[in-house]
Design an enzyme around this catalytic site. Structure first.
Site, PDB file in Angstrom:
ATOM      1  N   LYS A 177      29.177  51.651  80.821  1.00  0.00           N
ATOM      2  CA  LYS A 177      30.401  51.068  80.257  1.00  0.00           C
ATOM      3  C   LYS A 177      31.413  50.995  81.400  1.00  0.00           C
ATOM      4  O   LYS A 177      32.279  51.856  81.569  1.00  0.00           O
ATOM      5  CB  LYS A 177      30.893  51.928  79.081  1.00  0.00           C
ATOM      6  CG  LYS A 177      31.749  51.142  78.101  1.00  0.00           C
ATOM      7  CD  LYS A 177      31.877  51.874  76.791  1.00  0.00           C
ATOM      8  CE  LYS A 177      32.990  51.329  75.932  1.00  0.00           C
ATOM      9  NZ  LYS A 177      32.926  49.927  75.576  1.00  0.00           N
ATOM     10  N   GLU A 198      23.440  41.449  72.628  1.00  0.00           N
ATOM     11  CA  GLU A 198      24.517  42.031  71.812  1.00  0.00           C
ATOM     12  C   GLU A 198      25.675  41.048  71.821  1.00  0.00           C
ATOM     13  O   GLU A 198      25.580  39.981  72.430  1.00  0.00           O
ATOM     14  CB  GLU A 198      24.937  43.378  72.399  1.00  0.00           C
ATOM     15  CG  GLU A 198      25.471  43.260  73.828  1.00  0.00           C
ATOM     16  CD  GLU A 198      25.844  44.590  74.461  1.00  0.00           C
ATOM     17  OE1 GLU A 198      26.088  45.557  73.732  1.00  0.00           O
ATOM     18  OE2 GLU A 198      25.899  44.644  75.699  1.00  0.00           O
ATOM     19  N   ARG A 238      28.719  59.874  77.323  1.00  0.00           N
ATOM     20  CA  ARG A 238      28.484  58.494  77.810  1.00  0.00           C
ATOM     21  C   ARG A 238      29.401  58.188  78.997  1.00  0.00           C
ATOM     22  O   ARG A 238      28.987  57.541  79.957  1.00  0.00           O
ATOM     23  CB  ARG A 238      28.684  57.485  76.677  1.00  0.00           C
ATOM     24  CG  ARG A 238      28.209  56.085  77.053  1.00  0.00           C
ATOM     25  CD  ARG A 238      28.176  55.132  75.878  1.00  0.00           C
ATOM     26  NE  ARG A 238      29.508  54.840  75.333  1.00  0.00           N
ATOM     27  CZ  ARG A 238      29.731  54.038  74.294  1.00  0.00           C
ATOM     28  NH1 ARG A 238      28.717  53.448  73.676  1.00  0.00           N
ATOM     29  NH2 ARG A 238      30.950  53.826  73.852  1.00  0.00           N
TER      30      ARG A 238
HETATM   31  N1  PMP Z   1      28.550  46.405  73.216  1.00  0.00           N
HETATM   32  C1  PMP Z   1      29.569  46.260  74.074  1.00  0.00           C
HETATM   33  C2  PMP Z   1      29.435  45.299  75.190  1.00  0.00           C
HETATM   34  C3  PMP Z   1      30.751  47.012  73.902  1.00  0.00           C
HETATM   35  O1  PMP Z   1      31.772  46.883  74.744  1.00  0.00           O
HETATM   36  C4  PMP Z   1      30.836  47.905  72.814  1.00  0.00           C
HETATM   37  C5  PMP Z   1      32.067  48.742  72.613  1.00  0.00           C
HETATM   38  N2  PMP Z   1      33.194  47.989  72.273  1.00  0.00           N
HETATM   39  C6  PMP Z   1      29.748  47.996  71.920  1.00  0.00           C
HETATM   40  C7  PMP Z   1      28.611  47.252  72.170  1.00  0.00           C
HETATM   41  C8  PMP Z   1      29.791  48.933  70.745  1.00  0.00           C
HETATM   42  O2  PMP Z   1      29.695  50.258  71.209  1.00  0.00           O
HETATM   43  P1  PMP Z   1      30.390  51.466  70.405  1.00  0.00           P
HETATM   44  O3  PMP Z   1      29.782  51.485  69.054  1.00  0.00           O
HETATM   45  O4  PMP Z   1      30.056  52.682  71.210  1.00  0.00           O
HETATM   46  O5  PMP Z   1      31.842  51.152  70.367  1.00  0.00           O
END
Ligand code: PMP
Length: 285
Positions: free
Chosen positions: A151, A184, A52
């Site tokens: 990200k 989200e 990622r």
């Molecule tokens: N959405 C956002 C905006 C995030 O920054 C994150 C990570 N903190 C997540 C969802 C969750 O992703 P992950 O399970 O890969 O930590």
């Protein structure tokens, strides 16, 4: 205790781990990052996080100066150097130092920074009783402006939504997309359970494809639960039987109300509890 930070190819004490004030990561949020868990001394979903990171970098045309294999080793070395058996790794790649203009062509030396530390979790009370959520008025980035699938170091819209949550007395806040659909939360993905079906917004809703989200969808499928990635609106959450969030730090945490509407029984639901237990088994075995 001083941490050992990976910077520019070396482990250095945190007091010496400094980057230029001309770094475009600082000046423009120009860079990418990952947050990774370490369980029992092992880097959880190691390949997935590295992939990622490189995909985020590719999307913003940032060439990471080391190979994925070297990055994996650097993460492991940083974890070992800090004696982390259960903790959190923050991996950051900045565009590097440049001029005061935004042009990335005039930057050099992208900085690879790895911090391995203990983890701070949501309070246990929220795992026991579930958390309340509000919907932020700040929407998630339009994917035509900056894809939430990247990200990136540009988290300002999430920061603004987080402040709205804090003002309302919640530790997380729900973000909608430009169409008014559920996207989200500021740092977590969202799921509901309705009539035994597990539902979560698809990537096209403008979300980060959380790796915890992926792991939980897999665990649910293995447990015989139907999983659907489908557009959701706030009403779907109000009338859900259960709701929970997933994230690297949060793992799986129940949501018991949204904007003053009690969800389901108002307590963490049985499917949420089952998925949390399965996730704990996966990570602690
Ligand atoms: N959405 C956002 C905006 C995030 O920054 C994150 C990570 N903190 C997540 C969802 C969750 O992703 P992950 O399970 O890969 O930590």
């Amino acid at each position: 205790m001083s941490l050992q930070i990976y910077l520019a190819g070396k482990l250095v004490p945190q007091e010496q781990a400094v980057v230029s004030v001309f770094d475009h990561g600082l000046l423009y949020g120009d860079g990418v990052f990952e947050g990774i868990r370490v369980y029992g001394g092992k880097v959880f979903l190691e390949d997935e996080h590295i992939i990622r990171l490189y995909e985020s970098a590719k999307s913003i045309r940032l060439e990471i100066p080391i190979t994925p294999a070297e990055m994996t080793q650097a993460v492991r070395d940083t974890v070992a150097a800090n004696n982390i058996t259960d903790g959190y790794v923050r991996l950051v790649v900045t565009r590097g130092a440049g001029t005061l203009g935004i042009d990335p062509a005039r930057t050099s030396n992208p900085q690879v920074i790895i911090i391995a530390d203990k983890i701070s979790l949501y309070p246990q009370e929220l795992y026991d009783n579930g958390m309340r959520l509000i919907t932020a008025s700040t929407i998630r980035n339009h994917s035509g402006a900056l894809s939430p699938r990247i990200k990136s170091l540009n988290y300002l819209n999430n920061v603004l939504a987080k402040i709205e949550g804090t003002d309302a007395g919640t530790v997380e806040a729900l973000m909608l997309n430009h169409k008014g659909e559920v996207a989200e939360c500021t740092g977590d993905n969202i799921f509901i359970i309705k009539d035994g079906v597990l539902k979560t917004p698809p990537p096209e809703a403008g979300i980060l494809e959380g790796l915890t989200r992926g792991a939980v969808m897999k665990l649910a499928t293995e447990a015989g639960i139907e999983v659907r990635q489908t557009p959701l609106v706030r009403h779907d959450i109000f009338v859900a039987d259960e709701c929970f969030l997933t994230g690297t730090a949060a793992e799986v945490i129940a949501v018991v109300s949204l904007d003053g509407r009690i969800i389901g029984s108002g307590k963490p639901g049985p499917i949420t509890a089952d998925l949390l237990e399965r996730f704990r088994k996966l990570t602690r075995s």
